[in-house]
Design a protein around this motif. Structure first.
Motif, PDB file in Angstrom:
ATOM      1  N   LEU A 107      17.934   4.694 -35.961  1.00 32.63           N
ATOM      2  CA  LEU A 107      17.715   5.684 -34.903  1.00 32.63           C
ATOM      3  C   LEU A 107      17.456   5.034 -33.541  1.00 32.63           C
ATOM      4  O   LEU A 107      17.840   5.577 -32.507  1.00 32.63           O
ATOM      5  N   ALA A 108      16.813   3.888 -33.556  1.00 32.88           N
ATOM      6  CA  ALA A 108      16.453   3.228 -32.301  1.00 32.88           C
ATOM      7  C   ALA A 108      17.473   2.178 -31.882  1.00 32.88           C
ATOM      8  O   ALA A 108      17.230   1.438 -30.928  1.00 32.88           O
ATOM      9  N   PHE A 109      18.613   2.111 -32.551  1.00 30.21           N
ATOM     10  CA  PHE A 109      19.599   1.081 -32.227  1.00 30.21           C
ATOM     11  C   PHE A 109      20.028   1.082 -30.760  1.00 30.21           C
ATOM     12  O   PHE A 109      20.108   0.009 -30.149  1.00 30.21           O
ATOM     13  N   PRO A 110      20.292   2.256 -30.151  1.00 30.41           N
ATOM     14  CA  PRO A 110      20.675   2.213 -28.732  1.00 30.41           C
ATOM     15  C   PRO A 110      19.600   1.609 -27.826  1.00 30.41           C
ATOM     16  O   PRO A 110      19.906   0.801 -26.935  1.00 30.41           O
ATOM     17  N   ILE A 111      18.342   1.967 -28.072  1.00 32.60           N
ATOM     18  CA  ILE A 111      17.250   1.414 -27.263  1.00 32.60           C
ATOM     19  C   ILE A 111      17.107  -0.083 -27.522  1.00 32.60           C
ATOM     20  O   ILE A 111      16.885  -0.864 -26.595  1.00 32.60           O
ATOM     21  N   THR A 112      17.249  -0.478 -28.777  1.00 32.67           N
ATOM     22  CA  THR A 112      17.156  -1.887 -29.133  1.00 32.67           C
ATOM     23  C   THR A 112      18.276  -2.682 -28.466  1.00 32.67           C
ATOM     24  O   THR A 112      18.058  -3.800 -27.990  1.00 32.67           O
ATOM     25  N   LEU A 113      19.445  -2.097 -28.413  1.00 33.00           N
ATOM     26  CA  LEU A 113      20.580  -2.758 -27.769  1.00 33.00           C
ATOM     27  C   LEU A 113      20.346  -2.918 -26.265  1.00 33.00           C
ATOM     28  O   LEU A 113      20.595  -3.987 -25.702  1.00 33.00           O
TER      29      LEU A 113
ATOM     30  N   THR B 157      17.473  -3.049 -24.718  1.00 32.29           N
ATOM     31  CA  THR B 157      16.374  -3.986 -24.455  1.00 32.29           C
ATOM     32  C   THR B 157      16.631  -5.372 -25.042  1.00 32.29           C
ATOM     33  O   THR B 157      15.719  -6.198 -25.081  1.00 32.29           O
ATOM     34  N   LEU B 158      17.856  -5.608 -25.491  1.00 32.34           N
ATOM     35  CA  LEU B 158      18.256  -6.900 -26.067  1.00 32.34           C
ATOM     36  C   LEU B 158      17.383  -7.302 -27.264  1.00 32.34           C
ATOM     37  O   LEU B 158      17.044  -8.476 -27.449  1.00 32.34           O
ATOM     38  N   GLY B 159      17.015  -6.330 -28.068  1.00 32.68           N
ATOM     39  CA  GLY B 159      16.272  -6.592 -29.294  1.00 32.68           C
ATOM     40  C   GLY B 159      14.772  -6.535 -29.172  1.00 32.68           C
ATOM     41  O   GLY B 159      14.066  -6.597 -30.185  1.00 32.68           O
ATOM     42  N   LEU B 160      14.247  -6.428 -27.967  1.00 34.45           N
ATOM     43  CA  LEU B 160      12.791  -6.433 -27.799  1.00 34.45           C
ATOM     44  C   LEU B 160      12.127  -5.177 -28.353  1.00 34.45           C
ATOM     45  O   LEU B 160      10.939  -5.204 -28.685  1.00 34.45           O
ATOM     46  N   PHE B 161      12.881  -4.086 -28.463  1.00 37.44           N
ATOM     47  CA  PHE B 161      12.303  -2.856 -29.013  1.00 37.44           C
ATOM     48  C   PHE B 161      11.973  -3.010 -30.497  1.00 37.44           C
ATOM     49  O   PHE B 161      11.196  -2.234 -31.047  1.00 37.44           O
ATOM     50  N   THR B 162      12.503  -4.042 -31.126  1.00 43.02           N
ATOM     51  CA  THR B 162      12.181  -4.319 -32.527  1.00 43.02           C
ATOM     52  C   THR B 162      10.686  -4.577 -32.696  1.00 43.02           C
ATOM     53  O   THR B 162      10.099  -4.214 -33.721  1.00 43.02           O
ATOM     54  N   PHE B 163      10.057  -5.180 -31.689  1.00 40.19           N
ATOM     55  CA  PHE B 163       8.610  -5.391 -31.738  1.00 40.19           C
ATOM     56  C   PHE B 163       7.870  -4.058 -31.801  1.00 40.19           C
ATOM     57  O   PHE B 163       6.871  -3.929 -32.507  1.00 40.19           O
ATOM     58  N   VAL B 164       8.352  -3.079 -31.071  1.00 43.27           N
ATOM     59  CA  VAL B 164       7.740  -1.748 -31.085  1.00 43.27           C
ATOM     60  C   VAL B 164       7.932  -1.093 -32.450  1.00 43.27           C
ATOM     61  O   VAL B 164       7.011  -0.475 -32.989  1.00 43.27           O
ATOM     62  N   ILE B 165       9.120  -1.236 -33.030  1.00 39.75           N
ATOM     63  CA  ILE B 165       9.379  -0.674 -34.360  1.00 39.75           C
ATOM     64  C   ILE B 165       8.463  -1.320 -35.390  1.00 39.75           C
ATOM     65  O   ILE B 165       7.888  -0.634 -36.248  1.00 39.75           O
ATOM     66  N   ASN B 166       8.293  -2.639 -35.318  1.00 40.51           N
ATOM     67  CA  ASN B 166       7.378  -3.331 -36.232  1.00 40.51           C
ATOM     68  C   ASN B 166       5.952  -2.809 -36.088  1.00 40.51           C
ATOM     69  O   ASN B 166       5.254  -2.578 -37.083  1.00 40.51           O
ATOM     70  N   ALA B 167       5.517  -2.627 -34.849  1.00 43.75           N
ATOM     71  CA  ALA B 167       4.162  -2.127 -34.602  1.00 43.75           C
ATOM     72  C   ALA B 167       4.001  -0.708 -35.138  1.00 43.75           C
ATOM     73  O   ALA B 167       2.976  -0.382 -35.748  1.00 43.75           O
ATOM     74  N   LEU B 168       4.994   0.133 -34.922  1.00 41.83           N
ATOM     75  CA  LEU B 168       4.908   1.516 -35.399  1.00 41.83           C
ATOM     76  C   LEU B 168       4.880   1.598 -36.923  1.00 41.83           C
ATOM     77  O   LEU B 168       4.133   2.393 -37.493  1.00 41.83           O
ATOM     78  N   THR B 169       5.684   0.777 -37.590  1.00 43.68           N
ATOM     79  CA  THR B 169       5.665   0.805 -39.056  1.00 43.68           C
ATOM     80  C   THR B 169       4.343   0.272 -39.600  1.00 43.68           C
ATOM     81  O   THR B 169       3.817   0.791 -40.586  1.00 43.68           O
ATOM     82  N   LEU B 170       3.790  -0.753 -38.957  1.00 45.68           N
ATOM     83  CA  LEU B 170       2.496  -1.278 -39.389  1.00 45.68           C
ATOM     84  C   LEU B 170       1.397  -0.251 -39.165  1.00 45.68           C
ATOM     85  O   LEU B 170       0.523  -0.048 -40.021  1.00 45.68           O
ATOM     86  N   TRP B 171       1.448   0.423 -38.031  1.00 44.79           N
ATOM     87  CA  TRP B 171       0.472   1.460 -37.715  1.00 44.79           C
ATOM     88  C   TRP B 171       0.585   2.620 -38.701  1.00 44.79           C
ATOM     89  O   TRP B 171      -0.419   3.176 -39.150  1.00 44.79           O
ATOM     90  N   PHE B 172       1.810   2.999 -39.055  1.00 46.70           N
ATOM     91  CA  PHE B 172       2.035   4.062 -40.032  1.00 46.70           C
ATOM     92  C   PHE B 172       1.488   3.665 -41.403  1.00 46.70           C
ATOM     93  O   PHE B 172       0.836   4.463 -42.079  1.00 46.70           O
ATOM     94  N   ALA B 173       1.719   2.415 -41.809  1.00 43.10           N
ATOM     95  CA  ALA B 173       1.198   1.936 -43.090  1.00 43.10           C
ATOM     96  C   ALA B 173      -0.328   1.961 -43.098  1.00 43.10           C
ATOM     97  O   ALA B 173      -0.941   2.303 -44.118  1.00 43.10           O
ATOM     98  N   SER B 174      -0.934   1.648 -41.966  1.00 43.63           N
ATOM     99  CA  SER B 174      -2.402   1.676 -41.910  1.00 43.63           C
ATOM    100  C   SER B 174      -2.926   3.098 -41.993  1.00 43.63           C
ATOM    101  O   SER B 174      -3.998   3.338 -42.544  1.00 43.63           O
TER     102      SER B 174
END
Length: 117
Positions: A54-60, A62-79
């Protein structure tokens, strides 16, 4: 099976180390870290790929930097799923910093496990 258990224990130890480094990243004990490691693994296997697509366009853009946000969101969701078991992240910034520290510490621990295994 041995590699799976070592990876699981390594992730739990990485979570404990991350909790010591990042303020707002809270673990109550080793059993909470073990449960959190399982939930993080499940969230990374199920939710993260969907978010990545879903976030592929934003990731593209931002040259992949949005992946850090996705990682943070998944970790936050798991918590949020394991808050009653003793794993809690208080806010997005601790989740963001925690995801970076966790990936570095997990990488180091996994390299050690691969050498031992």
């Amino acid at each position: 099976m041995k590699h799976f258990l070592l990876t699981w224990l390594g992730t739990a130890v990485a979570l404990l180390i991350t909790a010591k480094i990042v303020p707002g990243f809270i673990l109550t004990g080793f059993s909470a870290a073990l449960i959190a490691a399982v939930i993080i693994g499940l969230v990374n296997a199920i939710v993260r790929p969907v978010l990545g697509i879903l976030a592929f366009p934003i990731t593209l853009i931002t040259l992949g930097l949005f992946t850090f946000v996705i990682n943070a969101l998944t970790l936050w969701f798991a918590s949020s799923l394991t808050a009653s078991y003793g794993f809690q992240i208080r806010g997005f910034i601790p989740a963001f910093l925690g995801s970076i520290v966790l990936s570095i510490v997990s990488g180091i621990i996994n390299q050690i496990v691969n050498v031992v295994d």
